[in-house]
Design a protein around this motif. Sequence first.
Motif, PDB file in Angstrom:
ATOM      1  N   GLN A 157      44.618  32.441  44.455  1.00  0.00           N
ATOM      2  CA  GLN A 157      43.518  33.344  44.118  1.00  0.00           C
ATOM      3  C   GLN A 157      43.351  34.401  45.204  1.00  0.00           C
ATOM      4  N   ASP A 158      43.489  33.988  46.458  1.00  0.00           N
ATOM      5  CA  ASP A 158      43.412  34.951  47.567  1.00  0.00           C
ATOM      6  C   ASP A 158      44.566  35.960  47.466  1.00  0.00           C
ATOM      7  N   GLU A 159      45.758  35.468  47.118  1.00  0.00           N
ATOM      8  CA  GLU A 159      46.916  36.361  46.972  1.00  0.00           C
ATOM      9  C   GLU A 159      46.640  37.407  45.881  1.00  0.00           C
ATOM     10  N   MET A 160      46.044  36.967  44.769  1.00  0.00           N
ATOM     11  CA  MET A 160      45.762  37.906  43.672  1.00  0.00           C
ATOM     12  C   MET A 160      44.658  38.882  44.056  1.00  0.00           C
ATOM     13  N   VAL A 161      43.677  38.409  44.826  1.00  0.00           N
ATOM     14  CA  VAL A 161      42.622  39.312  45.305  1.00  0.00           C
ATOM     15  C   VAL A 161      43.238  40.388  46.203  1.00  0.00           C
ATOM     16  N   ALA A 163      46.295  41.411  46.188  1.00  0.00           N
ATOM     17  CA  ALA A 163      47.127  42.290  45.345  1.00  0.00           C
ATOM     18  C   ALA A 163      46.242  43.311  44.629  1.00  0.00           C
ATOM     19  N   ALA A 164      45.095  42.845  44.108  1.00  0.00           N
ATOM     20  CA  ALA A 164      44.179  43.761  43.409  1.00  0.00           C
ATOM     21  C   ALA A 164      43.676  44.825  44.378  1.00  0.00           C
ATOM     22  N   GLN A 165      43.390  44.416  45.601  1.00  0.00           N
ATOM     23  CA  GLN A 165      42.914  45.390  46.591  1.00  0.00           C
ATOM     24  C   GLN A 165      43.991  46.434  46.895  1.00  0.00           C
ATOM     25  N   GLY A 188      54.558  43.147  41.758  1.00  0.00           N
ATOM     26  CA  GLY A 188      55.037  43.890  42.919  1.00  0.00           C
ATOM     27  C   GLY A 188      54.035  43.933  44.061  1.00  0.00           C
ATOM     28  N   ALA A 189      52.786  43.614  43.765  1.00  0.00           N
ATOM     29  CA  ALA A 189      51.758  43.633  44.812  1.00  0.00           C
ATOM     30  C   ALA A 189      51.478  42.230  45.363  1.00  0.00           C
ATOM     31  N   LEU A 190      52.134  41.214  44.788  1.00  0.00           N
ATOM     32  CA  LEU A 190      51.940  39.844  45.273  1.00  0.00           C
ATOM     33  C   LEU A 190      52.813  39.591  46.501  1.00  0.00           C
ATOM     34  N   ASP A 191      52.500  38.529  47.237  1.00  0.00           N
ATOM     35  CA  ASP A 191      53.279  38.187  48.443  1.00  0.00           C
ATOM     36  C   ASP A 191      54.727  37.851  48.087  1.00  0.00           C
ATOM     37  N   THR A 192      54.959  37.437  46.852  1.00  0.00           N
ATOM     38  CA  THR A 192      56.288  36.996  46.421  1.00  0.00           C
ATOM     39  C   THR A 192      57.102  38.134  45.817  1.00  0.00           C
TER      40      THR A 192
END
Length: 255
Positions: A157-161, A163-165, A188-192
């Motif tokens: 959830q933190d990763e998606m937050v 990415a959204a930012q 493309g905005a996720l850590d992975t």
Amino acid sequence: MQASFPKAATDQGARHVDGSGSGSPGARHVAIIMDGNGRWAKKRLLPRIAGHRAGVEAVRRVARAARELGLECLTLYAFSSENWKRPASEVADLMGLLRHFIQADLDEFHANGVRLRVIGDYRALDPALVGMIDGAIARTAENSGPVIAIALNYGAQDEMVRAAQRLARRVADGELDPAAIDPAAIEGALDTADLPPLDLLIRTSGEQRLSNFMLWQAAYAELYFTDILWPDFDADALARALASFNRRDRRFGGL
Ligand code: IPE
Ligand code: IPE
Ligand code: MG
């Protein structure tokens, strides 16, 4: 420069773990929720730290096995964004083990061509540790072997937050049209972003939940749960999980 991987699970030319018998491509990316260190120690009347130490040994074994099996990427959940809820002494023990692991094992990883990666908000960790991690990532960045990705201070959830930012900042800067935000943009905005698609997600210790791990990436991953406690997990256990994966019929919503 970080290597990029073809995204589609069916891309040609990628190195696959032998999907023997099924004719389907073998797993490229396996992730493991390494759980059960505390219970392993408790069974032996040992302190929890002894379980975590034995867990590091399992990491060494399984990283070697993953390399020998030809996996492209192994992602290991080492510390979640919720694990800060544990007693400060256990958190300190885990950070100490991580520091020691990088110091003791980086040479072997590098010699074997492994690229070390980290997912999660690891920059919030102790600055000295962040420096060590950045050094390890930089040192192995040009290697051509498999990726070992460690999930540190990671929560999906933190990763998606985050990415959204990242995407919102690009919109605010006029670089990105909100209507252009599609699954690929989020991915493309996720850590992975530059890791291969997740094929197989393993959890040890008998728990059957994701505990905030790779929620986006697991959309079509195969799930594998085993009662083995993480410190007892080994090359055979990994091979059994991959054999189970190879028997499965992945349909991705199709027929
Ligand atoms: C997994 O083992 C390691 C981490 C979460 C860091 P646990 O410490 O969760 O072990 P159990 O679940 O208490 O047995
Ligand atoms: C998940 O295990 C996190 C890691 C393996 C690093 P936990 O032991 O923290 O998960 P819960 O609390 O049982 O869901
Ligand atoms: Mg646990």
